[in-house]
Design a protein around this motif. Structure first.
Motif, PDB file in Angstrom:
ATOM      1  N   MET A  29       0.820  -1.212   0.000  1.00 26.55           N
ATOM      2  CA  MET A  29       0.000   0.000   0.000  1.00 26.55           C
ATOM      3  C   MET A  29       0.856   1.266   0.000  1.00 26.55           C
ATOM      4  O   MET A  29       0.727   2.115  -0.878  1.00 26.55           O
ATOM      5  N   THR A  30       1.752   1.398   0.987  1.00 29.22           N
ATOM      6  CA  THR A  30       2.586   2.597   1.048  1.00 29.22           C
ATOM      7  C   THR A  30       3.500   2.681  -0.165  1.00 29.22           C
ATOM      8  O   THR A  30       3.722   3.777  -0.709  1.00 29.22           O
ATOM      9  N   ILE A  68      -1.969  -3.147  -9.067  1.00 22.16           N
ATOM     10  CA  ILE A  68      -2.445  -4.520  -8.942  1.00 22.16           C
ATOM     11  C   ILE A  68      -3.117  -4.725  -7.594  1.00 22.16           C
ATOM     12  O   ILE A  68      -2.484  -4.618  -6.542  1.00 22.16           O
ATOM     13  N   SER A  69      -4.406  -5.012  -7.644  1.00 23.52           N
ATOM     14  CA  SER A  69      -5.140  -5.448  -6.463  1.00 23.52           C
ATOM     15  C   SER A  69      -5.175  -6.981  -6.488  1.00 23.52           C
ATOM     16  O   SER A  69      -4.213  -7.611  -6.899  1.00 23.52           O
ATOM     17  N   GLY A 112      -7.211  -1.922  -0.056  1.00 22.57           N
ATOM     18  CA  GLY A 112      -6.799  -0.522  -0.025  1.00 22.57           C
ATOM     19  C   GLY A 112      -6.443   0.003  -1.404  1.00 22.57           C
ATOM     20  O   GLY A 112      -6.684   1.181  -1.709  1.00 22.57           O
ATOM     21  N   ILE A 113      -5.881  -0.843  -2.249  1.00 21.32           N
ATOM     22  CA  ILE A 113      -5.522  -0.434  -3.609  1.00 21.32           C
ATOM     23  C   ILE A 113      -6.758  -0.006  -4.396  1.00 21.32           C
ATOM     24  O   ILE A 113      -6.721   0.950  -5.184  1.00 21.32           O
ATOM     25  N   ILE A 114      -7.879  -0.681  -4.175  1.00 21.59           N
ATOM     26  CA  ILE A 114      -9.109  -0.341  -4.897  1.00 21.59           C
ATOM     27  C   ILE A 114      -9.603   1.044  -4.491  1.00 21.59           C
ATOM     28  O   ILE A 114      -9.943   1.885  -5.336  1.00 21.59           O
ATOM     29  N   GLY A 115      -9.632   1.319  -3.184  1.00 14.74           N
ATOM     30  CA  GLY A 115     -10.043   2.645  -2.725  1.00 14.74           C
ATOM     31  C   GLY A 115      -9.075   3.724  -3.169  1.00 14.74           C
ATOM     32  O   GLY A 115      -9.485   4.827  -3.569  1.00 14.74           O
ATOM     33  N   ALA A 151      -7.280  -0.149 -11.603  1.00 13.63           N
ATOM     34  CA  ALA A 151      -6.748  -1.299 -10.865  1.00 13.63           C
ATOM     35  C   ALA A 151      -7.109  -2.586 -11.601  1.00 13.63           C
ATOM     36  O   ALA A 151      -8.114  -2.656 -12.315  1.00 13.63           O
ATOM     37  N   VAL A 152      -6.286  -3.580 -11.396  1.00 14.77           N
ATOM     38  CA  VAL A 152      -6.513  -4.918 -11.949  1.00 14.77           C
ATOM     39  C   VAL A 152      -6.530  -5.891 -10.778  1.00 14.77           C
ATOM     40  O   VAL A 152      -5.642  -5.856  -9.921  1.00 14.77           O
TER      41      VAL A 152
END
Length: 254
Positions: free
Chosen positions: A118-119, A143-144, A166-169, A187-188
């Protein structure tokens, strides 16, 4: 804005020969992109970049980078910016898995998963966006995972699933801010794919077991995912942003 002939795609965590990032870099290089590979293993990044340059005849650079460290990210991208054409695409692939059950998970391990997954995505994206905003053109793909949507159930458990959610948000919110600058953010979310993040090379028995509930009857390949990413960073995807693309053979029907 039309795509420039001279353009670079930056891919993080793309040095592994069996990874989605390497397959994506190969495909983009075949389409004429210059390639920058950032990886925690600097030697592997340099070797991957040299191999792609030799086979596709494009400009490449491979740089060591710890995506969870701001200074390391800045130094790596400064090197990239001085070596290859302007960055038009960023693909955030660097990530680590976590098969540890929640009640056995430690704060140290939890923090490490979020630091990379995430970071790391935040740090690299923010650093690259400065140039994209200035030029008024950019593509960001992160990439999610199907684990974010299903709550695990493949290999990794809570820490990984939460970080990939978190990647999606992150993608949706960032897309709102970047649209006015000519930058798309998507995102994928792959299902099971035969890469080392699944705990090593999948045996035929494990593939068969994982395929039972997949509608197309098989696990994914790195080429499957690379094809989607390459479309999303390309010139034909300019009207697609804030989207999460499921690519899981029908394992998760949204």
């Amino acid at each position: 804005m039309s795509f420039p002939t001279e353009r670079t795609a930056v891919l993080t965590g793309a040095a592994s020969a069996r990874g989605i990032g390497r397959a994506t870099a190969d495909r983009l290089a075949g389409d004429g992109w210059s390639i920058a590979i950032l990886d925690i293993d600097g030697t592997a990044a340099e070797e991957a970049a040299a191999d792609i340059a030799q086979r596709h005849g494009v400009r490449t650079v491979g740089v060591a980078a710890d995506v969870s460290d701001e200074a390391s990210v800045d130094a790596a991208l400064t090197t990239v910016e001085g070596s290859v054409p302007p960055i038009v695409a960023l693909v955030n692939l660097a990530g680590i898995s976590s098969p540890t059950a929640f009640m056995q998970e430690t704060k140290e391990a939890w923090d490490r998963v979020f630091a990379v997954n995430m970071t790391g995505t935040f740090l690299v994206t923010q650093r690259v966006l400065h140039g994209m905003i200035e030029r008024g053109l950019g593509r960001v793909v992160s990439i999610s995972s199907i684990s974010a949507q299903r709550g695990g159930g493949t290999y990794s458990k809570v820490a990984y699933s939460a970080s990939k959610a978190g990647i999606i948000g992150f993608t949706r919110a960032l897309a709102r801010e970047m649209g006015e600058h000519g930058i798309t953010v998507n995102a994928v979310a792959p299902g099971p794919v035969d890469t080392d993040i699944m705990g090593g090379t999948l045996t035929e028995e494990r593939k068969e077991d994982m395929s039972r509930d997949i509608l197309v009857g098989r696990v994914g390949t790195v080429e499957d995912i690379a094809a989607l990413i390459c479309f999303l960073v390309g010139p034909d995807a300019g009207y697609i942003t804030a989207a999460t693309y499921d690519i899981n053979g029908g394992l998760q029907v949204s």
